[in-house]
Design a protein around this motif. Structure first.
Motif: not given
Length: 235
Positions: A61-63, A82-83, A105
């Motif tokens: 779920f991080d960028h 971006k993811l 995500g």
């Protein structure tokens, strides 16, 4: 892609006696879930996609951030912001368009772990916290799924295969997670090549599981990259 092109692409794997054409068919039919598209997840994703794992799901779920780039090799400067699952999907598509990539995500937790993990043959855990590691372990035990485990910090790394054909799992090794917060890569750092080594070992274990080759179970492999020492602990 034509059959002959598929054979040519994976020929160097097919030529291995222990894999062969039947083993490659198993790899193409496999469904693998990778938890995390970070330091460990990056080489895992890279090598599973290159090997031809047919369905490759990645949950993160991080960028992408600038400080990720010393070790998270599937991401680039153009992907900052971006993811990670979007960056990972772009990487996989450019490497091997035959792969069915599924980006998830979300943060995995007690509310979705069973539903998600139940859809896959093998789970590869590249997470960076004990809460997720124990959740992955307990869910895989509940569902009877093999779990490839890895962790890194500084110059040190660990790899194990848990819950394969009734083998022991993380709680047999460490019954409970640490009570106090433990150091992590954000506080103590990690040299970028180390997750490349450990993640590659994890990918290799996953591929061996897929094709039905023997893997060491009830055993934790420890690596000290600074002194270049490997140990195995039976449990």
């Amino acid at each position: 892609m034509k059959n002959e092109d598929t054979f040519k692409r994976y020929s160097r794997q097919i030529f291995i006696n222990e894999i062969g054409l039947e083993g490659q068919k198993k790899i193409i039919a496999a469904k693998v879930l990778v938890i995390g598209a970070g330091g460990l997840g990056s080489p895992v994703i890279q090598y599973l996609a290159a090997a031809g794992v047919g369905t490759l799901a990645v949950m993160d779920f991080d960028h992408v951030e600038l400080h990720n780039l010393n070790r998270q090799i599937i991401h680039t400067e153009t992907g900052i912001g971006k993811l990670k699952i979007e960056s990972a999907e772009q990487f996989v598509e450019q490497l091997n368009h035959q792969i069915h990539f599924i980006g998830i995500g979300q943060k995995i937790d007690g509310s979705n772990a069973v539903e998600i993990i139940s859809q896959y043959d093998i789970v590869v855990d590249g997470s960076d916290n004990f809460t997720t590691r124990y959740l992955m372990n307990d869910t895989c035990v509940k569902l009877g799924k093999a779990l490839v485990y890895g962790s890194i910090l500084g110059f040190s790394g660990q790899v194990a295969v848990f819950n394969h054909d009734g083998s022991k799992n993380l709680r047999d090794l460490f019954p409970e997670p640490p009570v106090e917060e433990m150091p992590d890569c954000d506080s103590l750092g990690v040299l970028g090549a180390l997750p490349g080594i450990i993640g590659s070992m994890m990918a290799l274990q996953a591929l061996k599981l897929i094709v039905g080759l023997s893997v060491n179970v009830n055993q934790l492999t420890l690596m000290d990259a600074l002194e270049w020492r490997f140990q195995t602990l039976d449990f």
